[in-house]
Scaffold this motif. Structure first.
Motif, PDB file in Angstrom:
ATOM      1  N   TYR A 188       0.842  -1.184   0.000  1.00  0.00           N
ATOM      2  CA  TYR A 188       0.000   0.000   0.000  1.00  0.00           C
ATOM      3  C   TYR A 188       0.882   1.240   0.000  1.00  0.00           C
ATOM      4  O   TYR A 188       1.852   1.316   0.753  1.00  0.00           O
ATOM      5  CB  TYR A 188      -0.916   0.011   1.233  1.00  0.00           C
ATOM      6  N   LEU A 226       1.094   5.579   0.026  1.00  0.00           N
ATOM      7  CA  LEU A 226       0.451   6.856   0.287  1.00  0.00           C
ATOM      8  C   LEU A 226       0.343   7.625  -1.035  1.00  0.00           C
ATOM      9  O   LEU A 226       1.067   7.318  -1.993  1.00  0.00           O
ATOM     10  CB  LEU A 226       1.288   7.656   1.286  1.00  0.00           C
ATOM     11  N   ILE A 242      -8.136   3.404  -1.947  1.00  0.00           N
ATOM     12  CA  ILE A 242      -8.825   3.041  -0.715  1.00  0.00           C
ATOM     13  C   ILE A 242      -8.971   4.303   0.114  1.00  0.00           C
ATOM     14  O   ILE A 242      -7.976   4.992   0.369  1.00  0.00           O
ATOM     15  CB  ILE A 242      -8.029   1.981   0.070  1.00  0.00           C
ATOM     16  N   ALA A 243     -10.192   4.622   0.502  1.00  0.00           N
ATOM     17  CA  ALA A 243     -10.450   5.788   1.350  1.00  0.00           C
ATOM     18  C   ALA A 243     -10.542   5.307   2.795  1.00  0.00           C
ATOM     19  O   ALA A 243     -11.537   4.713   3.192  1.00  0.00           O
ATOM     20  CB  ALA A 243     -11.733   6.484   0.928  1.00  0.00           C
ATOM     21  N   GLN A 244      -9.501   5.553   3.569  1.00  0.00           N
ATOM     22  CA  GLN A 244      -9.524   5.181   4.978  1.00  0.00           C
ATOM     23  C   GLN A 244     -10.376   6.154   5.776  1.00  0.00           C
ATOM     24  O   GLN A 244     -10.910   5.802   6.802  1.00  0.00           O
ATOM     25  CB  GLN A 244      -8.105   5.146   5.546  1.00  0.00           C
ATOM     26  N   SER A 245     -10.450   7.371   5.297  1.00  0.00           N
ATOM     27  CA  SER A 245     -11.304   8.404   5.884  1.00  0.00           C
ATOM     28  C   SER A 245     -11.526   9.439   4.790  1.00  0.00           C
ATOM     29  O   SER A 245     -11.087   9.253   3.657  1.00  0.00           O
ATOM     30  CB  SER A 245     -10.634   9.042   7.113  1.00  0.00           C
ATOM     31  N   SER A 246     -12.194  10.524   5.128  1.00  0.00           N
ATOM     32  CA  SER A 246     -12.444  11.544   4.108  1.00  0.00           C
ATOM     33  C   SER A 246     -11.177  12.304   3.718  1.00  0.00           C
ATOM     34  O   SER A 246     -11.190  13.070   2.756  1.00  0.00           O
ATOM     35  CB  SER A 246     -13.506  12.523   4.606  1.00  0.00           C
ATOM     36  N   LYS A 294      -7.812  10.578   4.151  1.00  0.00           N
ATOM     37  CA  LYS A 294      -6.668   9.672   4.089  1.00  0.00           C
ATOM     38  C   LYS A 294      -6.942   8.577   3.065  1.00  0.00           C
ATOM     39  O   LYS A 294      -7.928   7.850   3.169  1.00  0.00           O
ATOM     40  CB  LYS A 294      -6.381   9.045   5.446  1.00  0.00           C
ATOM     41  N   TYR A 295      -6.032   8.481   2.088  1.00  0.00           N
ATOM     42  CA  TYR A 295      -6.184   7.540   0.982  1.00  0.00           C
ATOM     43  C   TYR A 295      -4.942   6.671   0.850  1.00  0.00           C
ATOM     44  O   TYR A 295      -3.838   7.101   1.162  1.00  0.00           O
ATOM     45  CB  TYR A 295      -6.392   8.292  -0.336  1.00  0.00           C
ATOM     46  N   LEU A 296      -5.152   5.469   0.368  1.00  0.00           N
ATOM     47  CA  LEU A 296      -4.067   4.548   0.066  1.00  0.00           C
ATOM     48  C   LEU A 296      -4.277   3.983  -1.327  1.00  0.00           C
ATOM     49  O   LEU A 296      -5.410   3.905  -1.818  1.00  0.00           O
ATOM     50  CB  LEU A 296      -4.043   3.382   1.069  1.00  0.00           C
ATOM     51  N   TYR A 297      -3.183   3.577  -1.939  1.00  0.00           N
ATOM     52  CA  TYR A 297      -3.215   2.932  -3.247  1.00  0.00           C
ATOM     53  C   TYR A 297      -2.490   1.601  -3.147  1.00  0.00           C
ATOM     54  O   TYR A 297      -1.387   1.547  -2.598  1.00  0.00           O
ATOM     55  CB  TYR A 297      -2.523   3.797  -4.298  1.00  0.00           C
ATOM     56  N   ARG A 298      -3.107   0.541  -3.658  1.00  0.00           N
ATOM     57  CA  ARG A 298      -2.420  -0.746  -3.744  1.00  0.00           C
ATOM     58  C   ARG A 298      -1.514  -0.703  -4.970  1.00  0.00           C
ATOM     59  O   ARG A 298      -1.932  -0.278  -6.051  1.00  0.00           O
ATOM     60  CB  ARG A 298      -3.411  -1.897  -3.899  1.00  0.00           C
TER      61      ARG A 298
END
Length: 73
Positions: free
Chosen positions: A12, A14, A42-46, A48-52
């Motif tokens: 994952y 950032l 992936i939206a962990q919150s409004s 915070k995002y992650l990319y695989r």
């Protein structure tokens, strides 16, 4: 990419790391996330995002072309 996290054999990234990996500017990646057409995220919150990494690889592969006709604007 020192902030990488690996969970269940997935890497994952950032947003800043994903931008570097795809050779996009961070602002372009953020815009694609906002308007659509970019890689899966992936939206962990409004805020915070992650990319695989595997999703980034698939997205880049889907952009591959053999010619420029009917291409991107």
């Amino acid at each position: 990419m020192e902030n990488r996290a690996t969970l269940e054999n997935q890497t994952y990234l950032l947003p800043r790391e994903a931008a570097q990996y795809t050779r996009l500017s961070l602002s372009r990646l953020n815009r694609l996330r906002s308007i659509g057409g970019g890689p899966v995220f992936i939206a962990q919150s409004s805020r915070k995002y992650l990319y695989r990494k595997s999703d980034l690889d698939k997205w880049l592969g889907d952009l591959a072309r053999t010619n420029n006709s009917g291409g991107m604007a």
